[in-house]
Design an enzyme around this catalytic site. Sequence first.
Site, PDB file in Angstrom:
ATOM      1  N   ASP A 212       0.836  -1.199   0.000  1.00  0.00           N
ATOM      2  CA  ASP A 212       0.000   0.000   0.000  1.00  0.00           C
ATOM      3  C   ASP A 212       0.871   1.249   0.000  1.00  0.00           C
ATOM      4  O   ASP A 212       1.816   1.362   0.787  1.00  0.00           O
ATOM      5  CB  ASP A 212      -0.893   0.006   1.245  1.00  0.00           C
ATOM      6  CG  ASP A 212      -1.780   1.233   1.307  1.00  0.00           C
ATOM      7  OD1 ASP A 212      -2.897   1.179   0.764  1.00  0.00           O
ATOM      8  OD2 ASP A 212      -1.362   2.253   1.905  1.00  0.00           O
TER       9      ASP A 212
ATOM     10  N   TYR B 255       2.911  10.408  -0.690  1.00  0.00           N
ATOM     11  CA  TYR B 255       4.040  10.009   0.145  1.00  0.00           C
ATOM     12  C   TYR B 255       5.349  10.437  -0.505  1.00  0.00           C
ATOM     13  O   TYR B 255       5.669  10.029  -1.618  1.00  0.00           O
ATOM     14  CB  TYR B 255       4.053   8.503   0.382  1.00  0.00           C
ATOM     15  CG  TYR B 255       2.845   7.956   1.115  1.00  0.00           C
ATOM     16  CD1 TYR B 255       1.985   8.785   1.846  1.00  0.00           C
ATOM     17  CD2 TYR B 255       2.562   6.600   1.096  1.00  0.00           C
ATOM     18  CE1 TYR B 255       0.887   8.281   2.513  1.00  0.00           C
ATOM     19  CE2 TYR B 255       1.459   6.081   1.775  1.00  0.00           C
ATOM     20  CZ  TYR B 255       0.621   6.934   2.471  1.00  0.00           C
ATOM     21  OH  TYR B 255      -0.467   6.421   3.135  1.00  0.00           O
TER      22      TYR B 255
ATOM     23  N   TRP C 129      -4.357   1.574   9.272  1.00  0.00           N
ATOM     24  CA  TRP C 129      -3.003   2.110   9.346  1.00  0.00           C
ATOM     25  C   TRP C 129      -2.662   2.476  10.793  1.00  0.00           C
ATOM     26  O   TRP C 129      -3.530   2.695  11.607  1.00  0.00           O
ATOM     27  CB  TRP C 129      -2.816   3.302   8.406  1.00  0.00           C
ATOM     28  CG  TRP C 129      -3.665   4.521   8.602  1.00  0.00           C
ATOM     29  CD1 TRP C 129      -4.899   4.758   8.068  1.00  0.00           C
ATOM     30  CD2 TRP C 129      -3.319   5.707   9.336  1.00  0.00           C
ATOM     31  NE1 TRP C 129      -5.349   5.996   8.444  1.00  0.00           N
ATOM     32  CE2 TRP C 129      -4.409   6.604   9.211  1.00  0.00           C
ATOM     33  CE3 TRP C 129      -2.200   6.086  10.084  1.00  0.00           C
ATOM     34  CZ2 TRP C 129      -4.405   7.868   9.807  1.00  0.00           C
ATOM     35  CZ3 TRP C 129      -2.192   7.345  10.688  1.00  0.00           C
ATOM     36  CH2 TRP C 129      -3.290   8.219  10.537  1.00  0.00           C
ATOM     37  N   SER C 130      -1.372   2.489  11.044  1.00  0.00           N
ATOM     38  CA  SER C 130      -0.818   2.791  12.355  1.00  0.00           C
ATOM     39  C   SER C 130      -1.333   1.859  13.451  1.00  0.00           C
ATOM     40  O   SER C 130      -1.725   2.318  14.537  1.00  0.00           O
ATOM     41  CB  SER C 130      -1.090   4.250  12.743  1.00  0.00           C
ATOM     42  OG  SER C 130      -0.197   4.692  13.723  1.00  0.00           O
ATOM     43  N   PRO C 131      -1.324   0.541  13.226  1.00  0.00           N
ATOM     44  CA  PRO C 131      -1.752  -0.381  14.294  1.00  0.00           C
ATOM     45  C   PRO C 131      -0.837  -0.329  15.509  1.00  0.00           C
ATOM     46  O   PRO C 131      -1.252  -0.720  16.606  1.00  0.00           O
ATOM     47  CB  PRO C 131      -1.699  -1.749  13.611  1.00  0.00           C
ATOM     48  CG  PRO C 131      -0.694  -1.595  12.511  1.00  0.00           C
ATOM     49  CD  PRO C 131      -0.885  -0.186  12.022  1.00  0.00           C
TER      50      PRO C 131
ATOM     51  N   ARG D 150      11.076   7.572  15.101  1.00  0.00           N
ATOM     52  CA  ARG D 150      10.044   8.340  14.402  1.00  0.00           C
ATOM     53  C   ARG D 150       9.606   9.546  15.224  1.00  0.00           C
ATOM     54  O   ARG D 150       9.423  10.636  14.697  1.00  0.00           O
ATOM     55  CB  ARG D 150       8.839   7.440  14.080  1.00  0.00           C
ATOM     56  CG  ARG D 150       7.699   8.173  13.385  1.00  0.00           C
ATOM     57  CD  ARG D 150       6.630   7.225  12.887  1.00  0.00           C
ATOM     58  NE  ARG D 150       7.122   6.411  11.793  1.00  0.00           N
ATOM     59  CZ  ARG D 150       6.386   5.517  11.133  1.00  0.00           C
ATOM     60  NH1 ARG D 150       5.129   5.326  11.484  1.00  0.00           N
ATOM     61  NH2 ARG D 150       6.893   4.825  10.145  1.00  0.00           N
TER      62      ARG D 150
ATOM     63  N   GLY E 229       4.814  -0.628   8.373  1.00  0.00           N
ATOM     64  CA  GLY E 229       5.957  -0.098   7.646  1.00  0.00           C
ATOM     65  C   GLY E 229       7.225  -0.558   8.323  1.00  0.00           C
ATOM     66  O   GLY E 229       7.190  -1.238   9.350  1.00  0.00           O
TER      67      GLY E 229
END
Length: 335
Positions: free
Chosen positions: A49, A54, A205-207, A228, A284
Amino acid sequence: MEFRYLGNSGLKISEITYGNWLTHGSQVENDTAKQCVRAALDEGITTFDTADVYANTKAETVLGEALQGQRRESLEIFTKVYWPTGPGGHNDCGLSRKHIMESIDGSLRRLQTDYVDLYQAHRFDTETPLEETMQAFADVVRQGKALYIGVSEWTAEQIREGHRLAQELHVPLISSQPQYSMLWRVIEDQVVPTCEELGLSQIVWSPMAQGVLSGKYLPGQQPGQDTRAGHAEAGQSMKELMRDEVLEAVQGLKPIAADAGLTMPQLAVAWVLQNPNVAAALVGASRPEQIKDNVKAAGVTLEADVMKAIDDALGDVVQRDPAQTAARAPQERPC
């Protein structure tokens, strides 16, 4: 790797899906990014994905290069359209027919493919008639440039109206891509029930709550510059998650993960996959080893007592307000 159907379609995707937000083309070097993609493929991930926004289209380019040589029919490639790209001119964003038709062609060139499996509206466009948007998506599908369509961070009401138009146009709207984690559960009250009714799945997203649920950030301590949260750009979106009360609660998950025989990231990914409306968790990576660790969450079942222990540990720091989806959405085009 385990595979799940996406919505009420016949398309199966890997329940751990590789996403390259904030990494490819910006946060990590291209060679490392390609190593991460290769690690994902080696671990059985088939679904990838990305989005045109991005790294201002660079992420699509890196992903396209990394996937060269793979059998296209064995992959599911997703991308999105809405946010500004290029110089950010007055038509370089949104969900107008012009921007959608131009953006899909640019995405296909960068991804080096004739079609994407799923083309997603990255946000709801308040300045374009929804009929125009859905007609453009329908034409993209009929031209063979996308097989299915989806949305990202739409409210339940917006999803319902989009689904109605998609049915009238006879095109498959099959997915929603929202933020979802142990700490961010705003979709559970309205978006998930609506999608269950209409036959859409969640690709979340962002689990890991942008790394907070890994447990590496400690209350009262500044994040390292190589993380991050310590990154000048990426860290801006994490301020709410980096509050001491949140970080303290997350530390309470460590013994739960250990008792379950999981790492903290594995526990976080496994948790979102317990929701039957979730088809895939987007992960990611800035290093290949992270992928190898995360995929071990595939196929994991968390027993009821583990789920309760997680709720007890996190307590009041969990955000559940369904109004947050609309509150965080752009009220006008960002270009």
